[in-house]
Scaffold this motif. Sequence first.
Motif, PDB file in Angstrom:
ATOM      1  N   LEU A 493      43.354  50.672  43.930  1.00  0.00           N
ATOM      2  CA  LEU A 493      42.488  50.181  44.994  1.00  0.00           C
ATOM      3  C   LEU A 493      41.066  50.733  44.901  1.00  0.00           C
ATOM      4  CD1 LEU A 493      44.937  50.251  48.042  1.00  0.00           C
ATOM      5  CD2 LEU A 493      43.949  48.239  46.954  1.00  0.00           C
ATOM      6  N   THR A 494      40.864  51.755  44.070  1.00  0.00           N
ATOM      7  CA  THR A 494      39.498  52.272  43.882  1.00  0.00           C
ATOM      8  C   THR A 494      38.650  51.332  43.025  1.00  0.00           C
ATOM      9  OG1 THR A 494      40.120  53.553  41.907  1.00  0.00           O
ATOM     10  CG2 THR A 494      40.353  54.640  44.069  1.00  0.00           C
ATOM     11  N   LEU A 495      39.313  50.413  42.335  1.00  0.00           N
ATOM     12  CA  LEU A 495      38.576  49.430  41.538  1.00  0.00           C
ATOM     13  C   LEU A 495      38.000  48.378  42.482  1.00  0.00           C
ATOM     14  CD1 LEU A 495      41.102  48.873  38.589  1.00  0.00           C
ATOM     15  CD2 LEU A 495      39.028  50.259  38.557  1.00  0.00           C
ATOM     16  N   PRO A 496      36.714  48.088  42.382  1.00  0.00           N
ATOM     17  CA  PRO A 496      36.111  47.098  43.294  1.00  0.00           C
ATOM     18  C   PRO A 496      36.686  45.692  43.123  1.00  0.00           C
ATOM     19  CG  PRO A 496      34.575  47.728  41.554  1.00  0.00           C
ATOM     20  CD  PRO A 496      35.736  48.666  41.462  1.00  0.00           C
ATOM     21  N   SER A 632      51.797  44.417  42.778  1.00  0.00           N
ATOM     22  CA  SER A 632      51.013  43.192  42.891  1.00  0.00           C
ATOM     23  C   SER A 632      49.574  43.552  43.213  1.00  0.00           C
ATOM     24  CB  SER A 632      51.571  42.294  44.000  1.00  0.00           C
ATOM     25  OG  SER A 632      52.954  42.118  43.844  1.00  0.00           O
ATOM     26  N   LEU A 633      48.640  42.907  42.544  1.00  0.00           N
ATOM     27  CA  LEU A 633      47.222  43.177  42.747  1.00  0.00           C
ATOM     28  C   LEU A 633      46.508  41.879  43.102  1.00  0.00           C
ATOM     29  CD1 LEU A 633      46.570  45.341  39.544  1.00  0.00           C
ATOM     30  CD2 LEU A 633      47.256  46.137  41.792  1.00  0.00           C
ATOM     31  N   ARG A 634      45.807  41.888  44.230  1.00  0.00           N
ATOM     32  CA  ARG A 634      44.976  40.743  44.598  1.00  0.00           C
ATOM     33  C   ARG A 634      43.594  40.964  43.993  1.00  0.00           C
ATOM     34  NH1 ARG A 634      46.417  36.056  46.007  1.00  0.00           N
ATOM     35  NH2 ARG A 634      47.865  36.912  47.559  1.00  0.00           N
ATOM     36  N   LEU A 635      43.237  40.137  43.030  1.00  0.00           N
ATOM     37  CA  LEU A 635      41.985  40.310  42.295  1.00  0.00           C
ATOM     38  C   LEU A 635      40.901  39.393  42.855  1.00  0.00           C
ATOM     39  CD1 LEU A 635      43.339  40.493  38.618  1.00  0.00           C
ATOM     40  CD2 LEU A 635      43.054  42.330  40.279  1.00  0.00           C
ATOM     41  N   SER A 636      39.693  39.927  42.919  1.00  0.00           N
ATOM     42  CA  SER A 636      38.560  39.146  43.413  1.00  0.00           C
ATOM     43  C   SER A 636      37.476  39.029  42.354  1.00  0.00           C
ATOM     44  CB  SER A 636      37.972  39.810  44.669  1.00  0.00           C
ATOM     45  OG  SER A 636      37.609  41.157  44.396  1.00  0.00           O
ATOM     46  N   SER A 637      37.839  39.283  41.107  1.00  0.00           N
ATOM     47  CA  SER A 637      36.855  39.300  40.031  1.00  0.00           C
ATOM     48  C   SER A 637      36.793  37.953  39.325  1.00  0.00           C
ATOM     49  CB  SER A 637      37.208  40.391  39.010  1.00  0.00           C
ATOM     50  OG  SER A 637      36.385  40.299  37.877  1.00  0.00           O
ATOM     51  N   THR A 638      35.612  37.604  38.828  1.00  0.00           N
ATOM     52  CA  THR A 638      35.470  36.417  37.988  1.00  0.00           C
ATOM     53  C   THR A 638      35.589  36.784  36.517  1.00  0.00           C
ATOM     54  OG1 THR A 638      33.065  36.703  38.035  1.00  0.00           O
ATOM     55  CG2 THR A 638      34.036  35.205  39.664  1.00  0.00           C
ATOM     56  N   ASN A 639      35.403  38.078  36.202  1.00  0.00           N
ATOM     57  CA  ASN A 639      35.511  38.549  34.822  1.00  0.00           C
ATOM     58  C   ASN A 639      36.878  39.199  34.637  1.00  0.00           C
ATOM     59  OD1 ASN A 639      35.257  39.568  32.261  1.00  0.00           O
ATOM     60  ND2 ASN A 639      33.289  40.579  32.615  1.00  0.00           N
ATOM     61  N   MET A 640      37.897  38.364  34.396  1.00  0.00           N
ATOM     62  CA  MET A 640      39.270  38.848  34.336  1.00  0.00           C
ATOM     63  C   MET A 640      39.505  39.790  33.161  1.00  0.00           C
ATOM     64  SD  MET A 640      41.175  38.004  36.825  1.00  0.00           S
ATOM     65  CE  MET A 640      41.223  36.883  38.224  1.00  0.00           C
ATOM     66  N   MET A 650      43.823  52.543  33.463  1.00  0.00           N
ATOM     67  CA  MET A 650      44.430  53.351  34.526  1.00  0.00           C
ATOM     68  C   MET A 650      45.940  53.472  34.312  1.00  0.00           C
ATOM     69  SD  MET A 650      43.679  52.882  38.587  1.00  0.00           S
ATOM     70  CE  MET A 650      41.905  53.076  38.300  1.00  0.00           C
ATOM     71  N   TRP A 651      46.572  52.380  33.830  1.00  0.00           N
ATOM     72  CA  TRP A 651      48.010  52.436  33.517  1.00  0.00           C
ATOM     73  C   TRP A 651      48.283  53.491  32.442  1.00  0.00           C
ATOM     74  CZ3 TRP A 651      52.782  50.401  34.798  1.00  0.00           C
ATOM     75  CH2 TRP A 651      53.785  50.488  33.832  1.00  0.00           C
ATOM     76  N   ASP A 652      47.450  53.516  31.429  1.00  0.00           N
ATOM     77  CA  ASP A 652      47.645  54.481  30.339  1.00  0.00           C
ATOM     78  C   ASP A 652      47.542  55.918  30.834  1.00  0.00           C
ATOM     79  OD1 ASP A 652      47.998  52.427  28.541  1.00  0.00           O
ATOM     80  OD2 ASP A 652      45.911  52.392  27.897  1.00  0.00           O
ATOM     81  N   ASP A 653      46.747  56.145  31.877  1.00  0.00           N
ATOM     82  CA  ASP A 653      46.648  57.498  32.441  1.00  0.00           C
ATOM     83  C   ASP A 653      47.939  57.888  33.162  1.00  0.00           C
ATOM     84  OD1 ASP A 653      44.076  57.721  31.497  1.00  0.00           O
ATOM     85  OD2 ASP A 653      43.154  57.055  33.374  1.00  0.00           O
ATOM     86  N   PHE A 654      48.560  56.917  33.853  1.00  0.00           N
ATOM     87  CA  PHE A 654      49.761  57.218  34.635  1.00  0.00           C
ATOM     88  C   PHE A 654      51.044  57.084  33.814  1.00  0.00           C
ATOM     89  CE2 PHE A 654      46.908  56.877  38.160  1.00  0.00           C
ATOM     90  CZ  PHE A 654      47.508  57.565  39.195  1.00  0.00           C
TER      91      PHE A 654
END
Length: 805
Positions: A493-496, A632-640, A650-654
């Motif tokens: 959620l820290t990702l805009p 589940s992630l609700r994305l609001s980005s146009t640059n997928m 971030m997945w690789d960190d966890f």
Amino acid sequence: MWKNYLKTGIRSLLRTKAYSIMNIMGLSVAMACSVVILLYVKHEVSYDKFYPEGDRIYRMVLERIYPAHVNFFAVIPSGFAEAVSNEIPEVEGATRLIGQPNFRQLVKYEDNTFEEGYIFIADSNFVELLGLEMLKGDPKNALKNVGTIVISESTALKYFGDVDPIGKNMEIDGNSVEVRGVMSDIPNNSHIRADFLLSATGLQFLQIPNYLGFSSYTYLKLAEGTDPRNVEAKIPAVVKKYASGQIERQLGISYQEYMQAGNGYNYFLQHIGDIHLHSKLESEIKPNGNILYVYLFLSIALFIIIIACVNFVNLATTRSTDRAKEVGMRKVMGSSKGNLVFQFLTESVLVALISCVLAMFMVKLFVPVFNDLAQMQLAFGFVNLDLMALFLAIAVFTGLLAGLYPAFYISALKPTVVMKGAFKTSAKGLWIRNSLVVFQFFISIVLIASTLVVYKQMHFIQNKQLGFDKENLMVIDRVNVIEDPESFRSHLLTLPEVSASSVSSTLPGGLHFGVQFQIPGQQDILTTKSIVGDDHFLKTLGIKIVEGRGFSEDYNDSLSVILNKAAVAVLDLEDPIGAKLRRTDNGNNEPQLLEFTVIGISDDYNFESLHQEVTSLAIFSMEGQPFAQNISLRLSSTNMHSTIDKIKSMWDDFAPDQPFIFAFLDSNLDALYRAEKVSAKLMGLFAMIAVIIACVGLFGLVAFTINQRKKEIGIRKVLGSTITNVVILLTKDYAKLVIAAFVIAAPVAWILMNNWLENFAYRIDIGPGLLIVAGLLAAIIAILTISYLSIKAALANPVNSLRSQ
């Protein structure tokens, strides 16, 4: 004799090149399409026919009757494999597969790590009972010991290369197992796919027999000569003997009271060879086919061949005036009617054989396209004797079918009439040709209408409001490998670009596990699908709460439950908020006494495919049942691409060394309708081909008509007719034929597609507008075909057509 027939046939073809090309192209395209369809049908009916004793192998499945609905399951309680084997003498052996085909697990061997599905727990006799080929290891003992595994040949190559895997240890989700066998890959034309078979020996959850919870694919081998209906008749007594005690202990009511309340267990047998095309049960190992589509495409293949044959008949009868003198001369010279029939049949079979050769090359080119459309792996080779025999049979059949009527029609011409030059096309012949044109366009309109209905239904499914927002929802699988999924969710959620996020056990279109509820003090049982979600699940998916509240960080919701409106209706709860429900479905011998409080009612959203109506659903909190499988992630980005890269980092960190597997929910939901979408594409393709073939015949027929009427056209133009008048004159008769075809085709298409739409709980209505569009499309294509020749005839100089007068 035959040599003479052949020479004459070749000369006839060369003398009328345009006629020959139209016939050969029409027949070759028709045969190519038919052969490709027959390859598809052959593949579909070949499923599970390779087992050595497959005629005696059956799958035991369940029709589960609930007080308010009925479900059919491919999985049954694991305890019945042993029970029916012990209690029913006709059952020679029983074996089980346990697991979820699409449940992904991490598999390691040294430096090779992959995420795998199709990992099953299997009884030690599974390989032997089905007769699978064991390449390495002992089929009787490979799975008898604790912690052993049998892998498929392709899996062995993937992980071990040329090294012998026997005795090597692999890790599956952190658990070490020893490879004791390598089996041949189960062929693709099987309803079973199993890449890993883990030994069932010593597994704790199998130590206590279960007769209520559904978890096992169960296969029975019956004694030779056994009627499966006799075995089915004995199963109810076995169910009562073994399941009644468990029901009474868990629910506190007798088996008789439980059945009288509207519950029921109807176990029945499916022959292993019938599963792929005839089984539509929940929790199948692989998506099955549908016998309706086999019949549908067989009909299309036959229709296309018939359309091509109709072209042949029409064009042959139109040439009867050209060949009348030839027939008359042959009869004068002593040829019998039988000789003439053989001559014309030889010519038609010759055309079909030439078309056959051309069709072989078309099939070679078309099979890869078909495979791409149908997502199949059909193969075609010129060295395949079975296929060559099939081609030859189709060619001879088509040649005889197409040539039979012209042969008898032309050979019956009277030489006295023909030799005087008085022969004209009869009204009967004209009626037959017109009827055949109507038949061609009847088939074409039915195919076009059917294609439009399928496409419209698919569009309806893709755009229907499902009760949640499926757009821009990214799903990350296997978050259970992360020690703290909630921490990972918070970091995302820290990702805009991430506007909302939630953790759940599954998502719409996925596998929802079943639970049983009982209202304290009542005997009625509610069995429902269920899902586990965190406090943010409903918000992230956009599911509405219509009464009460959702899960919240401000409450302890470990014993809270949210029901959908369908579940409230089945329970008949007048005041559902605050109602108590006791879970009774732990599947062991001790009752589950936990009571849950209903805190909210959700709107009915489509958590399964639109083939089924919305049924009852219970949503549990992750606080009480930490069953984290998806984020589940609700994305609001146009640059997928950039967003996905950030999430992966971030997945690789966890979860270092764990594969990053993601999908988008709308894509997953589209996969539920793969069979229908494939059928829509193929129907559209074959409908277009059928119309083109029909138009080729129509082109030849119109050309013949115009040639017969060219002097009439010349006179009309001299007397003042315009080009438009001439085009209308030549077009109107054929337009009437297309209208007649539409009148016949419309009700047939409506009946056929209305039956197909019954497969969907949510469906479109077939209005007259859609059928009219199909008719107009056929009419436009036909009129364009006719108009080209009509305009050409109308533009011709009348001097040329009247010169001989």
